[in-house]
Design a protein around this motif. Structure first.
Motif, PDB file in Angstrom:
ATOM      1  N   THR A 126       0.832  -1.211   0.000  1.00 46.57           N
ATOM      2  CA  THR A 126       0.000   0.000   0.000  1.00 46.57           C
ATOM      3  C   THR A 126       0.862   1.254   0.000  1.00 46.57           C
ATOM      4  OG1 THR A 126      -1.673  -1.177   1.274  1.00 46.57           O
ATOM      5  CG2 THR A 126      -1.855   1.219   1.207  1.00 46.57           C
ATOM      6  N   ASP A 127       0.525   2.203  -0.855  1.00 47.90           N
ATOM      7  CA  ASP A 127       1.185   3.509  -0.900  1.00 47.90           C
ATOM      8  C   ASP A 127       0.463   4.432   0.079  1.00 47.90           C
ATOM      9  OD1 ASP A 127       2.315   5.924  -1.453  1.00 47.90           O
ATOM     10  OD2 ASP A 127       2.109   5.784  -3.632  1.00 47.90           O
ATOM     11  N   LEU A 128       1.167   4.854   1.141  1.00 47.59           N
ATOM     12  CA  LEU A 128       0.570   5.710   2.175  1.00 47.59           C
ATOM     13  C   LEU A 128       0.742   7.192   1.882  1.00 47.59           C
ATOM     14  CD1 LEU A 128       1.758   3.719   5.330  1.00 47.59           C
ATOM     15  CD2 LEU A 128      -0.473   3.608   4.220  1.00 47.59           C
ATOM     16  N   THR A 129       1.295   7.513   0.716  1.00 43.91           N
ATOM     17  CA  THR A 129       1.545   8.925   0.378  1.00 43.91           C
ATOM     18  C   THR A 129       0.400   9.548  -0.409  1.00 43.91           C
ATOM     19  OG1 THR A 129       2.677   8.396  -1.703  1.00 43.91           O
ATOM     20  CG2 THR A 129       4.023   8.448   0.307  1.00 43.91           C
ATOM     21  N   GLU A 130      -0.619   8.745  -0.723  1.00 44.32           N
ATOM     22  CA  GLU A 130      -1.762   9.247  -1.482  1.00 44.32           C
ATOM     23  C   GLU A 130      -3.063   8.861  -0.769  1.00 44.32           C
ATOM     24  OE1 GLU A 130      -1.428  11.105  -4.089  1.00 44.32           O
ATOM     25  OE2 GLU A 130       0.690  10.783  -4.573  1.00 44.32           O
ATOM     26  N   GLY A 131      -4.142   9.585  -1.068  1.00 44.19           N
ATOM     27  CA  GLY A 131      -5.455   9.239  -0.534  1.00 44.19           C
ATOM     28  C   GLY A 131      -5.781   9.956   0.757  1.00 44.19           C
ATOM     29  N   LYS A 132      -7.025   9.766   1.238  1.00 41.83           N
ATOM     30  CA  LYS A 132      -7.474  10.403   2.468  1.00 41.83           C
ATOM     31  C   LYS A 132      -6.659   9.901   3.651  1.00 41.83           C
ATOM     32  CE  LYS A 132     -11.584  11.452   5.200  1.00 41.83           C
ATOM     33  NZ  LYS A 132     -13.039  11.258   5.372  1.00 41.83           N
ATOM     34  N   ILE A 133      -6.113  10.826   4.420  1.00 38.75           N
ATOM     35  CA  ILE A 133      -5.122  10.481   5.434  1.00 38.75           C
ATOM     36  C   ILE A 133      -5.697   9.598   6.531  1.00 38.75           C
ATOM     37  CG2 ILE A 133      -3.692  11.464   7.265  1.00 38.75           C
ATOM     38  CD1 ILE A 133      -3.155  13.808   5.317  1.00 38.75           C
ATOM     39  N   SER A 134      -6.800  10.021   7.156  1.00 33.99           N
ATOM     40  CA  SER A 134      -7.340   9.247   8.278  1.00 33.99           C
ATOM     41  C   SER A 134      -7.741   7.844   7.842  1.00 33.99           C
ATOM     42  CB  SER A 134      -8.539   9.973   8.893  1.00 33.99           C
ATOM     43  OG  SER A 134      -9.557  10.186   7.926  1.00 33.99           O
TER      44      SER A 134
END
Length: 441
Positions: A3-11
């Motif tokens: 999973t890329d955690l640098t994109e998308g809704k943070i929470s």
């Protein structure tokens, strides 16, 4: 699933990533707690005291394994976030080589120093033999402990928190069954509890390595990957060594406190052993959420997105407080029921000791949850000096206050040292976070 955690809704990204990690640690702690419950219920108060006395020593080895986990996870997260996949694979193979050698060295040292360490912390004679047997078997499985923790750190760095969960569920359920079976069917006592952990951890580590190899083959890179790099080892060590020192000093501090508690006799040791297992369940849950925030921070630092880190910290704090609430309710309002899970009714003094500890520390779980989130950002950004300062302040204060307050207040004085240390450390960690030292690192 990577999973890329640098994109998308943070929470949503942070919570969906962290919650499987939380469930993983719940299962991990369940079988740690099961060790003590089965020892206390089916073998006796002295067996529970033996497992509890060995706990601070086993946590030293666990500290080194977790430090290696954190070191590789932060570096690999940053490389993954920056799309530097070839360097990432070099970091992974370098970690395995280094930690394999380290685990072998620690196994030899552990087997030699087991009994001297037990004598150093004033282990009572009536539980010395059982404690020694438990430790020898535990140390024999250190290579599995290290391999599993490294795999977990790599999965987490790649944004995959679910695969470790599946392995932990299987390992935990198997461990609980084997604990019960070895103790009740074969009458193996404390040794049965230790062998159950050895076997289940070994199987989980082998399966984790096989799965990781398959996942890494799916990530294509150009050219031949360097399998060992001194430069990469130095980079990993920059994060891992402070993490190992931090975790180890906490364990050594707990061992010093255990030595103090051992002077009160096996009944007090048994009560403390039950309470500290429950306390560790809570603290490890908060720490796991903080580790998730570290991976989130590292990926976004690698992608040069510091604003996502700030929002991630706020989301992490909310999640930490939500998780702290049920632990507080269970330990503060149902303290006697919690301690009686480990002990039979005739162990009245031990039950009272355990209840005292839980009543004092449980209200401060909200404090330590926030503190650990601040640590998670510092660690994920590689601000290890600031991270260690916040941790050591808590540890040193707890050790000093335990000795000072116990002189006039007995065991209650030892328990009070916990929340005082947590409060101070929270202010220090939050101060470092708000000053933005993690951005400079």
């Amino acid at each position: 699933m990577i999973t890329d955690l640098t994109e998308g809704k943070i929470s949503r990204k942070l919570w969906s990533f962290s919650i499987p990690m939380l469930i993983s640690v719940i299962f991990q702690q369940l079988y740690n707690v099961a060790d003590s419950i089965i020892a206390g219920k089916f073998v006796g108060e002295n067996a529970l005291a033996a497992v509890g006395t060995s706990y601070p020593i086993t946590m030293i080895y666990m500290a080194v394994a977790i430090g290696c986990n954190i070191g590789c996870s932060v570096v690999i997260s940053q490389l993954f976030g920056g799309r530097l996949y070839k360097d990432m694979k070099t970091a992974i193979s370098t970690t395995f080589f280094a930690c394999g050698v380290l685990s072998i060295i620690l196994t030899v040292v552990g087997l030699v120093l087991c009994e001297p360490l037990l004598q150093m912390i004033h282990t009572p004679e009536n539980i010395f033999a059982d404690t020694s047997v438990y430790l020898d078997i535990y140390v024999g499985g250190l290579v599995f402990l290290f391999l599993y923790n490294i795999c977990t750190g790599i999965f987490t760095a790649l944004g995959d928190s679910r695969t470790p969960l599946y392995f932990l569920i299987g390992s935990s359920l198997g461990n609980i069954f084997l604990d019960w079976y070895f103790v009740t069917a074969f009458d193996m006592g404390v040794a049965g509890v230790a062998w159950a952990t050895f076997l289940c951890q070994g199987i989980a580590s082998v399966l984790s390595i096989i799965t990781l190899i398959i996942r890494l083959k799916a990530i294509k890179t150009e050219g031949k990957t360097v399998l060992f790099s001194g430069k990469m080892l130095k980079k990993i060590s920059y994060v891992a060594v402070p993490s190992i020192l931090q975790q180890s000093f906490i364990s050594i501090g707990n061992m010093i406190i255990q030595s103090l508690i051992n002077g009160y006799g096996s009944a007090v040791i048994a009560g403390y052993s039950a309470a500290i297992k429950l306390n560790t369940f809570g603290i490890t849950s908060f720490t796991t959420l903080a580790n998730g925030l570290s991976s989130f921070t590292a990926q976004n630092i690698g992608a040069n997105k510091p604003e996502r880190v700030k929002k991630g910290f706020r989301s992490g704090c909310i999640l930490g407080l939500m998780v702290a609430l049920p632990f507080f309710i269970a330990y503060f309002f149902f303290d006697e029921a919690m301690i009686r899970l480990f002990l039979n009714s005739e162990s009245s003094q031990a039950i009272q000791i355990g209840r005292e500890f839980l009543k004092i520390v449980a209200p401060f779980y909200f404090v330590i949850a926030i503190k650990l989130m601040g640590d998670g950002v510092l660690r994920g950004a590689g601000a290890m000096g600031w991270f260690m300062a916040a941790t050591f302040a808590d540890l040193l204060l707890r050790i000093v206050l335990s000795h000072v307050l116990s002189a006039s207040m007995g065991t209650v004085g030892i328990w009070i040292a916990w929340p005082i240390g947590w409060v101070l450390a929270m202010f220090i960690s939050l101060t470092f976070y708000l000053k933005g030292v993690w951005k400079r690192e």
